[in-house]
Design a protein around this motif. Structure first.
Motif, PDB file in Angstrom:
ATOM      1  N   ASP A 130      -0.679  14.543 -33.555  1.00 59.73           N
ATOM      2  CA  ASP A 130      -1.412  14.177 -34.948  1.00 59.73           C
ATOM      3  C   ASP A 130      -0.991  12.986 -35.474  1.00 59.73           C
ATOM      4  O   ASP A 130       0.381  12.882 -35.935  1.00 59.73           O
ATOM      5  CB  ASP A 130      -0.971  15.500 -35.996  1.00 59.73           C
ATOM      6  CG  ASP A 130      -2.021  15.530 -37.075  1.00 59.73           C
ATOM      7  OD1 ASP A 130      -2.760  14.459 -37.218  1.00 59.73           O
ATOM      8  OD2 ASP A 130      -1.926  16.647 -37.718  1.00 59.73           O
ATOM      9  N   GLU A 131      -1.752  11.899 -35.354  1.00 59.30           N
ATOM     10  CA  GLU A 131      -1.559  10.726 -35.907  1.00 59.30           C
ATOM     11  C   GLU A 131      -0.338  10.214 -35.525  1.00 59.30           C
ATOM     12  O   GLU A 131       0.664   9.801 -36.238  1.00 59.30           O
ATOM     13  CB  GLU A 131      -1.658  10.583 -37.357  1.00 59.30           C
ATOM     14  CG  GLU A 131      -3.101  10.783 -37.747  1.00 59.30           C
ATOM     15  CD  GLU A 131      -3.469  10.364 -39.212  1.00 59.30           C
ATOM     16  OE1 GLU A 131      -2.874   9.571 -39.718  1.00 59.30           O
ATOM     17  OE2 GLU A 131      -3.933  11.243 -39.728  1.00 59.30           O
ATOM     18  N   SER A 163      -5.773  18.237 -38.815  1.00 62.43           N
ATOM     19  CA  SER A 163      -4.543  18.754 -38.739  1.00 62.43           C
ATOM     20  C   SER A 163      -4.520  20.318 -39.048  1.00 62.43           C
ATOM     21  O   SER A 163      -3.734  20.912 -38.294  1.00 62.43           O
ATOM     22  CB  SER A 163      -3.596  18.337 -40.045  1.00 62.43           C
ATOM     23  OG  SER A 163      -3.676  16.913 -39.757  1.00 62.43           O
ATOM     24  N   GLN A 204       1.824  15.565 -38.000  1.00 62.10           N
ATOM     25  CA  GLN A 204       1.585  14.597 -38.662  1.00 62.10           C
ATOM     26  C   GLN A 204       2.795  14.227 -39.525  1.00 62.10           C
ATOM     27  O   GLN A 204       3.256  12.738 -39.610  1.00 62.10           O
ATOM     28  CB  GLN A 204       0.357  14.802 -39.446  1.00 62.10           C
ATOM     29  CG  GLN A 204      -0.162  13.382 -40.212  1.00 62.10           C
ATOM     30  CD  GLN A 204      -1.359  13.786 -41.061  1.00 62.10           C
ATOM     31  OE1 GLN A 204      -1.955  14.655 -41.001  1.00 62.10           O
ATOM     32  NE2 GLN A 204      -1.951  12.602 -41.467  1.00 62.10           N
TER      33      GLN A 204
HETATM   34 MG   LIG Z   1      -3.899  15.425 -40.676  1.00 59.97          MG
END
Ligand SMILES: [Mg+2]
Ligand SMILES: Nc1ncnc2c1ncn2[C@@H]1O[C@H](COP(=O)(O)OP(=O)(O)OP(=O)(O)O)[C@@H](O)[C@H]1O
Ligand SMILES: Nc1ncnc2c1ncn2[C@@H]1O[C@H](COP(=O)(O)OP(=O)(O)OP(=O)(O)O)[C@@H](O)[C@H]1O
Ligand SMILES: [Mg+2]
Lengths: 523, 323, 313, 375
Positions: free
Chosen positions: A174-175, A53, A95
């Protein structure tokens, strides 16, 4: 550190060269070099805290790198603020959602891209444009709904739409799949595919190696802030990726003997919950959990699983129905709270550890007694005996390999995986007869997942009853002896482990009921 | 007719008393909606009241006074921003500190400049904002009901009263219909969302704090050069806190905040008229009870009807990029 | 060699020495003494309860020749410190302490208020007059009660509107509130208002001037503030008390004991000067002079709120 | 406002000692400029303040007497703070607490002070506690914003006290709204007298036995908040109500109890001011000490160990300020207010101003160009 292609001919969409970043003592990125091509989907994997991240936030101008250069389409660029990144056509889905929860979806999309000092006309224009985008990508989002009223999956779609609306040529995700249901994941992947066809590039961060294998062209592995490997997806497999992430051989499988169920320790009959806004969030829920079995509850997040756990653990009042705990009946008017539940031998690992299970501001040893601070063995007279608490905490941390082994460190400074291990340790330590577990491995890397799974199975084998709520089908399938499926506040079906397959559960999760007896063979 | 007139006079007084509360509460609206808690409304009003009265006394012009008041209040607002936005200080402490500094400094400067125990000289008519008779007020006065209503209530206030009332729809428009308003409300809820949308959180918050300064400046000038005729030590006497209470009672929304201000002002106006009134069975109501009426009313309203007021989520917290 | 310098001192109450009211009166007396004799004086303004004693004790231990304490709130501290320093002279204004080294000076505010009540009743054309008090304490009720008696004795049909500005010391310093109270009384028909409210009264005077109505000042002569708009002021000669305390202490004639200064002693009165000349008709002058003479002679008794335990007359 | 070093890894003494000292020094520097601006000698003036606060036995007595009151109100703020509540109502709670103290002392005339003290402490605590518990209850069960309700309760307390003192409790035939004096047998011993009885000469000042009560309260609060189960529940609720619920703690009960305790601490101000010094019930004796307590608590980082020095600092400002106007007749009492505000500004709101500089100073890392994290 396998080879980045040596020839320079394919011009890169983005090149990060020699990026270095520290947060005080934490060296989050060490001399990272990462390149990815236009019209490609590039995966980025790594353990929790590996620096994924951080690296992407640097590319997006949210953080500034201490050292290193960034090139976009071959040109060195200076990205100091997200504004710079947006201008360069870089979009990012963070995220942690970057949405204003009290705003409507449209207002969120508009923020920073209003197109004029007065909203009125811009709003109408934006609505048309967004509509076009929605049609193009098959993304459906209610534009006038308030974000906080939307399920997380839809919020995720808003985030994606936001990036598309801002015209991202390079999209960082991000995820994004952590909160999506399997069909939603498939839909997302179709969108990514279309972006690639349009010549855009996507950078995808995820802990789910299956997803990496499914959509990416290439994948980079980050470990302790460094790029340790890069693969062409087609030429690698999950095991190789996992080994590269952890830095040693890992096992991705949980070994488990068949269950030997005993007495019913926990049951619920026709439990109904209505939330503050008057919406029924749990409808006539009935279930039983026996000693020595793991009952899995599958379902897309937000379909009543949280309410189910909260009712059973004493945190929430219910309107009607009964809960029976080791033979004792609890009704809507029985005095029953979380402390009462624990006294009766029920422990609870909640879904959202940061919001419920630890107190971020407290040192680890104080978080390690949350819920057990009234225990006789921790106090001496009026006094909470901090020495005993510290000893206890150290023993918990040692047993569950919580790192760093420092009971005085502030809880928020532990990584997510380690916080989760601390909570698991605390709740399992007193050998509860019944354990409720929600999302035990959300956002946790593969090494820790295996550990946590083994602990759950061994608790079951010691004859305890476990109710497991998870949005991860893989997890449900790997651990459960029996599977319940929830949809829209109802328990829509129940399957024994042997009959539970991904597709059957998937259809039930979508709300299509099937009679428990009706046998169908999975395709 | 007599009842109508006394009702009109009550409402008239309500408007006059509501004006400074309203301006200050709207100031709080901008600041808190941007995520900066402003306990210092009181102090900003006080310095503005002082600067306005001092400048008006020296120049003989109410407008010069207004300008000076706004300037002084802006300076204090900048200081608040410097502490809370630039240096991420505790917003409440900063507000408390600025209130205290304002209280002391106005008296010290007043003493040094005018040697009247911290007061400024009494302002002559030209140095104050006079009452404006709206067109046709005299002519329509005879029309039943509407005539007196227009003449007594609507007409005959000073320009700052009209300004304050106009500030409500203006604020509503700015907050909900403009780009600035959208960003302002966003930065008070989730500054990270604003930051990642490519907008400077710092600049936005400074703008909000400065608007708060501007409005408090007008409120202060109103106290000393329109409603009153000169500055007295601590002449705000808790109005900043009352304005804050109105903002919260109005749930951080401009129109409900207007009603909250009117309610406080009405209770205040009413209490001057209730003193000495005998109630059947109870006898004369103690002055103190009547005096506490606005406060009791607020508590009852909060407890009974208003329900939970949810502040802007990021208010009170300095913005740090963090996880 | 010059004799040891004479060192008088004065301790003001919380309102401060420029309160346009009784503290300022005392200040004026002291300033006049300074102008007359060239002798400087020390002064302090109290900001909290603890400082009362602290200032008194400090001055006493530095051997001030006479310490004038202004305000009834000073009484307990004067009593305590005067006991500790039996050789230091204390003059307490507006309060009463029985000690051999304390001079207590109180005023018959009700008598002065009675006179301005007479004037108010006669000046009112609407038949309604007003009273605005500061903080609601017995002292202010004494003002109100004297005023009421004067009004009723002159024109029994006159209605009286009375308001107190508040319950905290802030009630002395809130001109905005004063002007609102005045406006509300004007709206209810009053055309003359007596303001006994410290700086809050300034708002009353201002509002009256703005509305073209009349006001009555208090303590010091406030007629000059809005010439032609202030009917008169109920003067309380705190300045005389302070001046006399300094002067007698200097020439050795200072005496302890209790004095109550009323009309007879010229301790209270109504302000009659160039600023309100046009407002006082011969008829009014005659009425107020008659009342003055009768009160001085003791043939007309003005009831004192405190003695009567309520405004009974 | 977390205690101790943040993620920037400064040693504890740098954040705990060096930084506050630098900040206070800067505040005094700015104050000096203000004094200079009004044409006085800043060195002399600040010297006079310092001497006034700490130079004589009497000065020290006054400094600690003010500090005693401030300690109570600051502890009240801190207690509520750890429960996640911002109690601006210390002023009113102290006022009503004083009523309790006064009633006890008035009705126990003839009793020796050491028998009256526990009861007057209880009187102050119960009255102040109940006065604070109402806003607490309203917050917990009705969702009424505690900041407004406590502000409103300050006003209401003031009206109530005036009513009682003017109409009910006033000593008959007296001008000022004050009760009768307490019986001298009940007076708390003055520090000077206590010192004299053990043969130490000490100048007279209002410092009295209550200072020990304040110290005991500090220890008690410290023990309660950080070393008991209830304190743990309180801090858990303050940090995260949902987590408290998860832990089986009822946040609503905790909120009411926390406010009651907070109000009880504020109520003890009456013991110092009335039982200790004024010896009668009177108007307005809290005199802003309740509000100043907020600043003291925040500067003391809501911990007794910080509150004690912060209270002494403010006590010194009060007393030094008195001395200043004694020595410099041209300096008005309001200047002292300015100085207090400036100290709160620099030592409180701007406390982080020098932090980055300090971090740079301490970062003796080899790597060059270490930019501060997250501009
Ligand atoms: Mg992360
Ligand atoms: N903001 C911070 N300031 C200081 N130290 C931190 C901070 N955040 C994390 N740390 C520390 O940095 C170390 C690394 O944390 P990280 O999140 O990388 O954990 P991790 O090793 O990846 O563990 P896991 O795989 O279980 O998530 C931890 O020891 C943590 O305590
Ligand atoms: N704002 C910050 N301040 C201090 N440390 C930080 C900050 N952000 C991240 N870190 C630390 O930097 C390291 C890398 O964090 P990062 O969030 O990039 O990891 P990640 O690979 O995304 O992990 P995850 O899989 O858990 O999302 C961690 O040790 C983390 O604690
Ligand atoms: Mg992590």
């Amino acid at each position: 550190m396998s080879a980045a292609p040596s020839n320079v001919s394919p011009s890169w969409a983005v090149e990060l060269v020699g990026i270095d970043k520290r947060f005080g003592p934490v060296h989050a990125n060490r001399n990272v070099t990462l390149r990815f091509a236009p019209a490609s989907i590039h995966g980025l994997v790594g353990e929790n805290g590996a620096g994924k991240s951080t690296l992407m936030s640097i590319l997006y101008g949210f953080y500034e790198a201490d050292e290193g250069t960034i090139l976009v389409r071959g040109q060195p660029v200076d990205i100091r603020t997200p504004q710079d990144a947006i201008r360069l056509g870089i979009g990012m889905v963070h995220q942690h959602f970057m949405l204003v929860e009290t705003f409507t979806v449209l207002e969120n999309l508009l923020l920073g891209h209003e197109g004029g000092p007065v909203l009125g006309p811009a709003m109408a224009r934006a609505r048309a444009e967004v509509q076009a985008l929605e049609d193009q990508f098959g993304l459906e989002v209610p534009l006038d709904a308030i974000v906080s009223d939307l399920p997380v999956g839809v919020q995720q779609r808003v985030e994606i739409l936001k990036a598309l609306y801002r015209g991202a040529e390079v999209l960082i995700l991000d995820e994004p799949t952590a909160v999506l249901s399997p069909p939603e994941v498939e839909q997302l992947f179709r969108i990514l595919e279309r972006l690639r066809q349009q010549g855009r590039s996507v950078l995808l961060i995820t802990h789910k190696l299956k997803e990496i294998m499914a959509v990416t062209d290439r994948v980079s592995v980050l470990r302790r802030g460094e790029v340790v490997a890069e693969f062409t997806t087609a030429e690698t497999d999950r095991q190789a990726l996992a080994d590269a992430m952890v830095g040693r051989k890992t096992s991705l499988f949980v070994e488990k003997a068949p269950a030997v169920p005993g007495d019913v320790l926990l049951s619920a009959r026709q439990v109904n919950v209505v939330d503050g806004r008057g919406v029924a969030t749990l409808k006539d829920a009935s279930l039983t959990v026996r000693a020595g079995e793991i009952v899995g509850v599958a379902g897309v997040a937000g379909n009543g699983q949280s309410e189910l756990l909260e009712v059973l653990s004493g945190m929430r009042r219910f309107e009607s129905g009964t809960v029976t705990l080791k033979g004792e009946e609890i009704g809507p008017h029985t005095a029953y709270d979380a402390a009462g539940a624990r006294r009766r031998g029920l422990a609870h690992v909640p879904e959202d550890r940061l919001k419920l299970a630890v107190i971020k501001e407290f040192p680890a040893h104080e978080s390690a007694i949350l819920g057990y601070h009234e225990d006789k063995d921790l106090s001496r007279g009026l006094r909470l005996d901090w020495k005993r608490v510290a000893l206890k905490t150290i023993s918990l941390m040692e047993r569950f390999d919580v790192r760093p082994l420092n009971p005085n460190l502030r809880t928020s400074l532990f990584s997510g995986g380690n916080q989760q291990k601390l909570v698991m340790a605390r709740e399992m330590d007193r050998e509860p007869d019944i354990l409720l577990v929600g999302q035990p491995t959300r956002g946790v890397d593969i090494g820790a997942i295996a550990f946590i799974h083994r602990q759950l199975v061994s608790l079951r084998d010691r004859g305890k009853a476990i109710l497991l709520v998870s949005a991860e089908l893989d997890e449900i399938l790997a651990l459960s002896d029996r599977v319940l499926v929830m949809c829209d506040g109802e328990i829509v079906g129940e399957l024994p482990a042997a009959e539970a397959t991904e597709s059957r559960i998937g259809t039930m999760m979508a709300g299509i009921k099937e009679a428990p007896a009706a046998e169908r063979v999975a395709p | 007719m007599d009842f109508l007139l006394s009702l009109l006079s009550l409402l008239d007084s309500t408007l006059r008393l509501a004006t400074p509360l309203l301006l200050a509460a709207l100031a709080g609206f901008y600041s808190e909606r941007a995520g900066v808690v402003d306990i210092g409304l009181e102090g900003k009003m006080l310095v503005a009241a002082f600067a306005a009265a001092a400048a008006a006394a020296m120049t003989g012009s109410a407008w010069a006074g207004l300008g000076a008041g706004i300037l002084a209040s802006l300076l204090l607002a900048l200081l608040h921003g410097f502490a809370c936005i630039t240096h991420r200080g505790n917003q409440v402490v900063s507000g408390v500190a600025l209130n205290i500094v304002a209280l002391g400094l106005t008296a010290v400067l007043g003493n040094a400049w005018f040697q009247m125990g911290g007061r400024t000289p009494n302002l002559p008519a030209g140095a104050r904002f006079g009452e404006i008779t709206l067109p046709l007020a005299e002519g329509l006065r005879g029309v039943p009901l509407l005539g007196p209503l227009y003449y007594e209530l609507v007409s005959g206030h000073n320009i700052l009263v009209y300004l304050a009332l106009a500030a409500v729809p203006l604020t509503f428009w700015v907050a909900y219909r403009t780009r600035f308003g959208l960003r302002l409300r966003a930065v008070g809820e989730n500054p990270a969302a604003v930051d990642t949308a490519g907008i400077s959180v710092t600049a936005l918050r400074y703008q909000a704090v400065l608007i708060a300064g501007l409005l408090c400046g007008i409120a202060g000038a109103y106290l000393s050069t329109a409603q009153g005729a000169g500055f007295q030590t601590n002449m705000t006497a808790g109005k900043g806190f009352l304005a804050l209470a109105a903002l919260i009672l109005g749930k951080w929304k401009p129109v409900p905040t207007l009603f909250a201000c009117l309610l406080f002002a009405f209770a205040d106006a009413l209490q001057t008229r209730l003193q000495g009134v005998r109630l059947p069975g109870i006898g004369e109501v103690p002055v103190q009870l009547i005096e506490a009426l606005p406060y009791l009313l607020t508590v009852l309203l909060l407890a009974g009807f208003v329900g939970k007021a949810i502040p802007p989520k990021a208010s009170g917290r300095p913005y740090v990029k963090d996880r | 060699a010059p004799a040891l310098a004479f060192e008088p001192a004065i301790v003001f109450d919380m309102g401060g020495r420029f309160d346009k009211s009784f503290n300022e009166g005392a200040n004026n007396g002291a300033e006049r003494f300074k102008a007359d004799t060239g002798v400087n004086f020390r002064w302090f303004e109290v900001t909290n309860e603890a400082q009362r004693e602290q200032f008194l004790r400090r001055l006493a231990s530095r051997k001030a020749d006479v310490i004038v304490s202004v305000g009834f709130s000073m009484a307990p501290s004067v009593e305590k410190v005067a006991k500790e320093f039996p050789n230091v002279r204390f003059t307490l204004i507006d309060g009463h302490v029985d000690l051999p080294n304390v001079q207590s000076v109180e005023f018959a505010e009700h008598e002065g208020s009675y006179l301005v009540g007479v004037l108010a009743a006669l000046a009112s054309k609407t038949g309604t007059v007003g009273f605005v008090g500061g903080m609601d304490i017995p002292l202010i009720r004494r003002f109100a009660c004297g005023y009421e008696q004067g009004v009723k004795a002159t024109k029994p049909a006159t209605a009286i509107l009375a308001n107190m500005a508040g319950s905290t010391p802030a009630a002395w310093a809130d001109p905005t509130r004063g002007s609102e109270l005045a406006k509300s009384q004007f709206d209810r028909g009053a055309d003359v208002i007596f303001a006994a409210a410290g700086q809050t009264g300034m708002g009353v005077l201002q509002a009256a001037a703005d509305a073209g109505k009349l006001s009555i000042g208090v303590d010091s002569n406030q007629n000059y503030l809005f010439p032609g708009k202030v009917l008169t002021s109920m003067v309380k000669r705190v300045d005389v008390a302070a001046y006399e305390a300094f002067k007698t202490a200097r020439d050795g004639t200072w005496k302890a004991g209790h004095q109550r200064l009323g009309l007879k002693e010229d301790g209270v009165g109504w302000a009659d000067d160039a600023h309100n000349k046009a407002l006082i008709t011969p008829e009014m002058r005659a009425a107020v002079d008659k009342a003055t003479a009768e009160i001085k002679a003791g043939t007309r008794i003005v009831a004192n709120y405190d003695d009567a335990k309520g405004c009974k007359y | 406002m977390s205690a101790g070093g943040g993620p920037d890894n400064l040693p504890w003494w740098a954040t705990g000692l060096l930084l506050p000292v630098v900040n206070v020094a800067l505040a005094l520097l700015v104050s000096a400029l203000v004094i200079l601006a009004i044409g006085e000698d800043p060195v002399g003036a600040l010297g006079s303040m310092l001497r006034g606060a700490f130079g004589t036995g009497e000065g020290i007595g006054y400094t600690f007497y003010y500090a005693t009151s401030l300690t109570f109100t600051a502890l009240a703020v801190a207690m509520a703070f750890h429960g996640g509540l911002f109690n601006i109502g210390g002023e009113g709670q102290a006022y009503i607490g004083g009523l309790g103290v006064g009633l006890v002392c008035l009705s126990l005339g003839g009793w020796p002070w050491w028998m009256v003290l526990p009861l007057s402490v209880m009187g102050g605590a119960v009255f102040g506690g109940v006065w604070a518990a109402i806003p607490g209850w309203l917050q917990a069960y009705r969702g009424s914003h505690i900041v407004i309700t406590t502000i409103m309760f300050n006003f209401i307390a003031s009206s109530l006290m005036v009513y009682l003192l003017v109409n009910v409790l006033i000593k008959p035939g007296q001008m000022s709204p004050e009760s009768e004096a307490f019986d001298p047998s009940t007076f708390l011993p003055m520090m000077a007298d206590m010192a004299a009885s053990v043969g130490i000469a000490m100048e007279s000042s209002p410092l009295n036995f209550s200072v020990f009560l304040a110290l005991a309260a500090c220890v008690g609060v410290w023990f309660f908040i950080w070393h008991t189960r209830w304190g743990y529940a309180l801090r858990a609720t303050g940090a995260n109500e949902n987590a408290a619920l998860y832990a089986g703690i009822d946040p609503r009960k905790v909120i009411v109890v926390t406010m009651a305790l907070s109000g009880a601490l504020a109520g003890l101000l009456g013991v110092n001011e009335l039982h200790g010094v004024q010896h009668r019930l009177m108007l307005n004796f809290p005199a802003g000490l309740g509000f100043t307590g907020i600043a003291v608590a925040l500067m003391g980082r809501n911990h007794p160990a910080g509150i004690i020095p912060a209270a002494i600092l403010f006590g010194a400002l009060y007393q030094g300020g008195t001395e200043l106007i004694f020595d410099y007749p041209t300096i008005s009492r309001e200047l002292v207010v300015v100085i207090q505000g400036v100290v709160i500004l620099f030592a409180g709101a701007l406390e982080h101003m020098f932090r980055p500089a300090l971090v740079r100073l301490f970062a003796r890392r080899p790597s060059v160009a270490a930019k501060p994290a997250g501009a």
